[in-house]
Design a protein around this motif. Structure first.
Motif, PDB file in Angstrom:
ATOM      1  N   ALA A 104     -15.262  -6.263  25.877  1.00  0.00           N
ATOM      2  CA  ALA A 104     -16.342  -6.786  25.034  1.00  0.00           C
ATOM      3  C   ALA A 104     -17.575  -5.900  25.068  1.00  0.00           C
ATOM      4  O   ALA A 104     -18.298  -5.791  24.078  1.00  0.00           O
ATOM      5  CB  ALA A 104     -16.699  -8.201  25.474  1.00  0.00           C
ATOM      6  N   LYS A 105     -17.811  -5.251  26.192  1.00  0.00           N
ATOM      7  CA  LYS A 105     -18.986  -4.389  26.346  1.00  0.00           C
ATOM      8  C   LYS A 105     -18.534  -2.932  26.368  1.00  0.00           C
ATOM      9  O   LYS A 105     -17.650  -2.558  27.128  1.00  0.00           O
ATOM     10  CB  LYS A 105     -19.719  -4.730  27.645  1.00  0.00           C
ATOM     11  CG  LYS A 105     -20.961  -3.882  27.915  1.00  0.00           C
ATOM     12  CD  LYS A 105     -21.620  -4.329  29.217  1.00  0.00           C
ATOM     13  CE  LYS A 105     -22.813  -3.461  29.589  1.00  0.00           C
ATOM     14  NZ  LYS A 105     -23.439  -3.900  30.851  1.00  0.00           N
ATOM     15  N   TRP A 113     -23.413  -1.662  24.067  1.00  0.00           N
ATOM     16  CA  TRP A 113     -23.394  -2.570  22.933  1.00  0.00           C
ATOM     17  C   TRP A 113     -22.173  -3.475  23.037  1.00  0.00           C
ATOM     18  O   TRP A 113     -21.234  -3.185  23.788  1.00  0.00           O
ATOM     19  CB  TRP A 113     -23.380  -1.785  21.617  1.00  0.00           C
ATOM     20  CG  TRP A 113     -22.194  -0.876  21.460  1.00  0.00           C
ATOM     21  CD1 TRP A 113     -20.995  -1.155  20.868  1.00  0.00           C
ATOM     22  CD2 TRP A 113     -22.068   0.484  21.928  1.00  0.00           C
ATOM     23  NE1 TRP A 113     -20.133  -0.084  20.920  1.00  0.00           N
ATOM     24  CE2 TRP A 113     -20.782   0.945  21.570  1.00  0.00           C
ATOM     25  CE3 TRP A 113     -22.933   1.345  22.629  1.00  0.00           C
ATOM     26  CZ2 TRP A 113     -20.334   2.228  21.888  1.00  0.00           C
ATOM     27  CZ3 TRP A 113     -22.481   2.622  22.930  1.00  0.00           C
ATOM     28  CH2 TRP A 113     -21.205   3.044  22.560  1.00  0.00           C
ATOM     29  N   CYS A 114     -22.156  -4.563  22.275  1.00  0.00           N
ATOM     30  CA  CYS A 114     -21.023  -5.488  22.255  1.00  0.00           C
ATOM     31  C   CYS A 114     -20.168  -5.192  21.020  1.00  0.00           C
ATOM     32  O   CYS A 114     -20.690  -4.828  19.965  1.00  0.00           O
ATOM     33  CB  CYS A 114     -21.502  -6.941  22.204  1.00  0.00           C
ATOM     34  SG  CYS A 114     -22.534  -7.419  23.619  1.00  0.00           S
ATOM     35  N   VAL A 115     -18.853  -5.371  21.166  1.00  0.00           N
ATOM     36  CA  VAL A 115     -17.940  -5.118  20.053  1.00  0.00           C
ATOM     37  C   VAL A 115     -17.083  -6.352  19.775  1.00  0.00           C
ATOM     38  O   VAL A 115     -17.027  -7.285  20.570  1.00  0.00           O
ATOM     39  CB  VAL A 115     -17.007  -3.914  20.347  1.00  0.00           C
ATOM     40  CG1 VAL A 115     -17.820  -2.665  20.604  1.00  0.00           C
ATOM     41  CG2 VAL A 115     -16.085  -4.207  21.525  1.00  0.00           C
ATOM     42  N   LYS A 131     -25.532  -8.026  28.382  1.00  0.00           N
ATOM     43  CA  LYS A 131     -24.444  -8.950  28.706  1.00  0.00           C
ATOM     44  C   LYS A 131     -23.671  -9.300  27.431  1.00  0.00           C
ATOM     45  O   LYS A 131     -24.253  -9.714  26.438  1.00  0.00           O
ATOM     46  CB  LYS A 131     -24.998 -10.237  29.331  1.00  0.00           C
ATOM     47  CG  LYS A 131     -25.846 -10.027  30.582  1.00  0.00           C
ATOM     48  CD  LYS A 131     -25.031  -9.433  31.725  1.00  0.00           C
ATOM     49  CE  LYS A 131     -25.915  -9.262  32.972  1.00  0.00           C
ATOM     50  NZ  LYS A 131     -25.187  -8.570  34.068  1.00  0.00           N
ATOM     51  N   CYS A 132     -22.371  -9.108  27.470  1.00  0.00           N
ATOM     52  CA  CYS A 132     -21.495  -9.499  26.360  1.00  0.00           C
ATOM     53  C   CYS A 132     -20.589 -10.606  26.889  1.00  0.00           C
ATOM     54  O   CYS A 132     -19.641 -10.329  27.637  1.00  0.00           O
ATOM     55  CB  CYS A 132     -20.675  -8.311  25.875  1.00  0.00           C
ATOM     56  SG  CYS A 132     -21.674  -6.897  25.299  1.00  0.00           S
ATOM     57  N   LYS A 133     -20.878 -11.840  26.526  1.00  0.00           N
ATOM     58  CA  LYS A 133     -20.199 -12.992  27.121  1.00  0.00           C
ATOM     59  C   LYS A 133     -18.703 -13.026  26.826  1.00  0.00           C
ATOM     60  O   LYS A 133     -17.904 -13.440  27.656  1.00  0.00           O
ATOM     61  CB  LYS A 133     -20.856 -14.293  26.622  1.00  0.00           C
ATOM     62  CG  LYS A 133     -22.311 -14.445  27.047  1.00  0.00           C
ATOM     63  CD  LYS A 133     -22.895 -15.739  26.508  1.00  0.00           C
ATOM     64  CE  LYS A 133     -24.359 -15.892  26.905  1.00  0.00           C
ATOM     65  NZ  LYS A 133     -24.946 -17.139  26.354  1.00  0.00           N
TER      66      LYS A 133
END
Length: 309
Positions: A104-105, A113-115, A131-133
């Motif tokens: 996710a990160k 960044w988050c994807v 943080k990418c939950k």
């Protein structure tokens, strides 16, 4: 006699073992190495992902393909959904899970960044504390193509059949995930929809299909022995001039104003300038009208005074 039977059996087992581990060609992914037959299936190691094995009987995940590409290179239409966005970053060196899915990160040095599940950035870029939950699912992919100028439009039904057959056979996607194939001369739009509750274990992902498809159209096919996609409608070759892929996630992306493209910002500036100009014109018009009314009243008063004199 028994020793001979035992030797023969041992020889057969050795032959089977050698056959099971014999080299093979991964037809659906040429970005692999150390290919061996395993229980009748060609399995290979993904380039750039040591220890990660891919199944050559199906499409390889987009994350592993991007990883391999980085290691190798080192370098009038329908309105789009409100939350649809393009991949403006292009190729980067992704972090993949052992399953081949994107983490996710994603980071490049100290910038992160988050994807989404297609590996496309869906947030602004931040520092490493980001943080990418969760890995947000891309549930809808829109592939938009434009064909070269023609004397006559293509047959819409033939076009739909060609792309439907190609996607289900060449890319092994279940036909129920092809939502539509729309032709609006000269644009061709393919909608692939597949949410997390619909996708069954082992089924091809629409993100992987879109990646393979885009590479095929650009003449950079990932398939080993099939160099590219030849688009032919009613036995007539069709040249594609432009292909754009849009992504729609189950959760809307989180971009701020500063991440908007120069084109979008320019449009916003033009709109703001137009509004300000309209307000200025309105104010000036009212002021002129007010002065005219005052002048008219003054003249009327002077006329009355003249009559009464």
């Amino acid at each position: 006699m028994k020793p001979l039977c035992g030797a023969a059996l041992l020889l057969l087992l050795l032959c089977a073992a050698v056959s099971a581990q014999s080299p093979c060609v991964c037809e659906k992914n040429k970005r692999v190495t150390n290919c061996r037959m395993d229980s009748g299936v060609c399995r290979c190691e993904a380039i750039g992902s040591p220890g990660v094995t891919v199944d050559c009987s199906t499409l390889t995940s987009k994350c592993l393909l991007m990883k391999a590409e980085v290691m190798g290179s080192k370098s009038g239409r329908r309105e789009k959904p409100k939350d649809a966005f393009e991949d403006t970053d292009g190729l980067y060196d992704p972090e993949c899970e052992n399953t081949g899915a994107f983490k996710a990160k994603q980071c490049n040095g100290t910038t992160c960044w988050c994807v989404n599940t297609a590996g496309v950035r869906r947030t602004d870029k931040h520092d490493s504390d980001l943080k990418c939950k969760e890995l947000v699912r891309t549930m809808w992919i829109i592939i938009e193509m434009k064909h070269a100028e023609r004397d006559a439009p293509l047959n819409a039904e033939s076009l739909k059949k060609f792309f439907t057959d190609t996607i289900t056979s060449r890319y092994q996607l279940n036909g129920r995930y092809i939502a539509s194939v729309l032709y609006e001369n000269p644009y061709i739009t393919i909608d692939l929809k597949q949410n997390s509750s619909e996708k069954l274990l082992g089924e091809v992902d629409i993100a992987d299909v879109a990646y393979y498809f885009e590479k095929d159209v650009k003449g950079q096919s990932i398939f080993h022995s099939n160099p590219g996609l030849n688009v032919s409608i009613d036995n007539e070759p069709v040249k594609l001039e432009k292909t754009v892929v849009y992504y729609v996630d189950e959760i809307a992306p989180e971009f701020s104003m500063k991440s908007l493209t120069a084109g979008v910002i320019a449009v916003i500036v033009v709109v703001v300038v137009a509004v300000v100009a309209a307000i200025v014109v309105l104010v000036l018009t009212r002021r002129r009208k007010g002065k005219y009314v005052k002048a008219e009243v003054k003249e009327m008063n002077e006329m009355h005074r003249g009559l009464n004199a």
